[in-house]
Structure formats: structure tokens, C-alpha cells
Design an enzyme around this catalytic site. Sequence first.
Site, mmCIF file in Angstrom:
data_model
loop_
_atom_site.group_PDB
_atom_site.id
_atom_site.type_symbol
_atom_site.label_atom_id
_atom_site.label_comp_id
_atom_site.label_asym_id
_atom_site.label_seq_id
_atom_site.Cartn_x
_atom_site.Cartn_y
_atom_site.Cartn_z
ATOM 1 N N HIS A 82 0.839 -1.192 0.000
ATOM 2 C CA HIS A 82 0.000 0.000 0.000
ATOM 3 C C HIS A 82 0.870 1.236 0.000
ATOM 4 C CE1 HIS A 82 -3.373 2.650 0.900
ATOM 5 N NE2 HIS A 82 -2.582 3.247 1.771
ATOM 6 N N ASP A 161 -14.969 3.302 8.449
ATOM 7 C CA ASP A 161 -13.883 4.188 8.039
ATOM 8 C C ASP A 161 -14.379 5.217 7.031
ATOM 9 O OD1 ASP A 161 -11.065 5.080 7.634
ATOM 10 O OD2 ASP A 161 -11.477 4.315 5.627
ATOM 11 N N ARG A 168 -14.079 13.407 9.510
ATOM 12 C CA ARG A 168 -12.785 14.032 9.857
ATOM 13 C C ARG A 168 -12.426 15.119 8.850
ATOM 14 N NH1 ARG A 168 -9.256 9.212 9.344
ATOM 15 N NH2 ARG A 168 -7.561 10.715 9.573
ATOM 16 N N SER A 183 -7.170 4.084 9.991
ATOM 17 C CA SER A 183 -7.973 4.179 8.769
ATOM 18 C C SER A 183 -7.326 3.359 7.646
ATOM 19 C CB SER A 183 -8.076 5.656 8.367
ATOM 20 O OG SER A 183 -8.570 5.811 7.060
ATOM 21 N N LYS A 187 -8.498 -0.810 6.161
ATOM 22 C CA LYS A 187 -8.815 -1.177 4.774
ATOM 23 C C LYS A 187 -7.911 -2.307 4.291
ATOM 24 C CE LYS A 187 -8.743 3.295 3.899
ATOM 25 N NZ LYS A 187 -9.177 4.681 3.920
HETATM 26 N N1 URA Z 1 -5.778 7.954 3.873
HETATM 27 C C1 URA Z 1 -6.697 7.178 4.467
HETATM 28 O O1 URA Z 1 -7.118 6.166 3.922
HETATM 29 N N2 URA Z 1 -7.134 7.525 5.686
HETATM 30 C C2 URA Z 1 -6.699 8.624 6.335
HETATM 31 O O2 URA Z 1 -7.136 8.874 7.427
HETATM 32 C C3 URA Z 1 -5.750 9.434 5.683
HETATM 33 C C4 URA Z 1 -5.307 9.065 4.455
#
Ligand code: URA
Length: 431
Positions: A82, A161, A168, A183, A187
Site C-alpha cells: 500500500h 472508516d 474528519r 484508517s 482497509k
Molecule cells: N488515507 C486514508 O485512507 N485515511 C486517512 O485517514 C488518511 C489518508
Amino acid sequence: MRMVDLIEKKRDGGELTTEEINFIIEGYTNNEIPDYQVSAWAMAVFFKDMTERERADLTMAMVHSGDTIDLSAIEGVKVDKHSTGGVGDTTTLVLAPLVAALDIPVAKMSGRGLGHTGGTIDKLEAIEGFHVEISKEQFVDLVNRHKIAVIGQSGNLTPADKKLYALRDVTATVNSIPLIASSIMSKKIAAGSDAIVLDVKTGAGAFMKTAEDAKELAQAMVRIGNSVGRKTMAVISDMSQPLGFAIGNALEVKEAIDTLRGKGPKDLEELCLALGRQMVFLANKASSLEEAEEKLREVIRSGKALEKFKEFVANQGGDPSIVDHPEKLPQAAFQIEVPAREDGVVAEIVADEIGTAAMWLGAGRATKDSEIDLAVGLMLNKKIGDPVKTGESLVTIHANRKEVTDVIEKIYANIRIADHAEAPVLVHGIV
Ligand code: URA
Ligand code: CA
């Protein structure tokens, strides 16, 4: 349990229990706890931080808020990569066939997404016939037989999320290390791989502007992964200037092919090897990072990595002859040079602004519904530290419109030429 008590506890610097964190995430996902209370809690986290245990609990609560992908039908250790996001980041296109050539299963779920260029799927669709509309069964079968396949993202992954990130975004609580780390990791964990390699970018084109912040984020994510049973490592890499030379979809496919041949830009190759060796090591295919890197260099030298790319393209309906005939990729109608207006050394190429220039040409989506032009983009002819003479081309614009004054101005405004400059360090550290 009452949400107001949990906000107060975090506001005063307390540590929430696993049950309390689950209560917040479940309640928020089910619309039982309102946005205003969750925003107050997120702001309390922003100021008071979370312990390692709380971060892992928050991550897993978000993982369990929706579907999770089961990759157990795929043999071997599944390693996912990632990136926290950069400009002209062609690493996935290189890394997937590169590690698959070492018999490491690459079961890639990818998206299109917003940005300066398209996502991995958009880039691959620059290859005539290539498609990701395959069934789950075909996907598993392809990975078992050929070690590599890409499928479009499906299912309801980490809805908590999605909701929390959107909240946020409008409450000034994005930039919090525990919230970013959980976050991203939620994923990745929901997507089902056994091990995770993270490319945490730092610099103008990145989320984390300083190497110190990037290191802290990398450490936070590595600790979360390892504490919930997913082996995790990270590379902290420079994104002060775009990676490689190409920024654009078809242009990056060509750049990935060059790199698999051992003839790509040096920085792109270096980063692919830094990430790839962690992937090979975590997949138990080498006993040290040095041995892993040697194996990667060998599949580049032998041509096995390039063969794997052809096989992958053909398996998913694409025309593998583009590998030897890249002129078959979509080509833009106009190629326009941007000449240097003074002698000197390239001192700055502001990554995100240059990325925006590529997006203006149509290389990326500004909104979810924008159409991408796969042929267009920018080729950097100089990188930071390169000497340049007046009149030499800094950038080649690949455009499907003749009038590109806006793009040229943006490029001049974001490439600085000075008397002296040195190439930046690419890999700032590994975690
Ligand atoms: N990318 C994400 O997936 N989450 C965040 O909180 C910030 C960047
Ligand atoms: Ca690139």
C-alpha cells in the site's frame, strides 16, 4: 454506556477499553451515535492521542464494521503493498509482476479513485482489451495458477472508516496519526492479505510533509499490523518530486515495462526494489532482505519479470504485444516541449502541483464522474540535481488539445532552477 462519558474520558487523557471503542464504532456505523458526538471524540483523540492498544482496537472495530475478504483459497503467503499516495507512482505496475515472478501470490484488489492520474485499474485499461470484470472464482483460479490477478474493488469494506474519514475531513481531524494509521490499516486488513508492505511518502507531494512525521506514521501502522497478526513492514520514501519520469496512465504503463526490463528510471527501480525485498522477505521466499533483493534483480535480468507481465496482461484479456510494441498504447495527438529559460541545476519539482498539471490535461479525475484520457500526461526530462541549459526540454507535455498555456505556466511556476542542487535521498528509512 453513554457516548458523552467516553468523549469526556478521552478529553481528559484517559484510555478507552476495547468495549468502549467497539461501542463508538458500532454505534456510529448504525447511525445510533450522531456526527457531533463522534466529531468531539475525534477532536479529543487529535489532542490526547491513543495508546497502541486503542489504535489496534479501533482498527479492528472498523475492519468488522463491514465485509472482509477471504483469500484462504489462494495458496501461499499473500502480501499486499500500500502506498500513502504520490504523484506518478508507478510502483504497483512494476511490483505485482516482479514478485509474482518469484511465485509469490499477488491477489490485487484495486480501485480507480481520484487523483493526478487514475488508479492501477485505469492504468492497466490503457492496454487494449484488458479488463478486471472477472468473477471471484476466476480471480482465485488465476492467482493459484499464475500467481497474479487484479480485480475491481467490490463489497462493503470498512463502512465505519468511510463515514469517519468523511467526518474528519470536515472537522479538521484528518491529520492525526492514530486516526490515519487505523484508517489505512483497517482497509488493508479487511482486504485479506497475510502480510502488508507500506510505502509511506514524505515531501511536497505527500500527506506527511516531513520525514519525522512519515516515520511516526509508518511505525504506528507497522505496530498495528503486527499486533493484530498481519506481518507488516514499511519504507519511508521521498515524494518531494514525482517518482520516475512519467505522470499519466499509458505513459506509466510504458515506464513500468521499461523498469521490468531493467531500463526504467533509477528512482522508480530503487523504490520497487526496496518495497519488493520486504514483500519477498515477508512471503518467506528469502531469509534476509539482501537475499530477497538479489532474487528480484535476477528475475529482472533473466526476463522472467517481463514474461510474467505479458502473461498477466493476456490472462485478463489484454494484448501482450504492447510490451514489445509500446507504440500500440494510446498516444496523445500533440507532444509539446517545455524548454528551460535559464542555465543551472534543477532544484525543485513540486510534486503535487506538477501532478495537478497532468490532471488538467485529463490524466486524472477531479470528481468521481470525470472521464480520464488514458493517453495524456507529462514526461519529465530532468529531475532534481540534473544540470540544464537554456532551451533544453524540462518536460514533454502529451496532450489531446493544442492550447496548453495553462499547463506550461503551471510547470514553469513549479520547477525551480538554481546554481546548485543535489538529488534528494529516495529512501529515508525502513521500519
Ligand atoms: N488515507 C486514508 O485512507 N485515511 C486517512 O485517514 C488518511 C489518508
Ligand atoms: Ca512515474
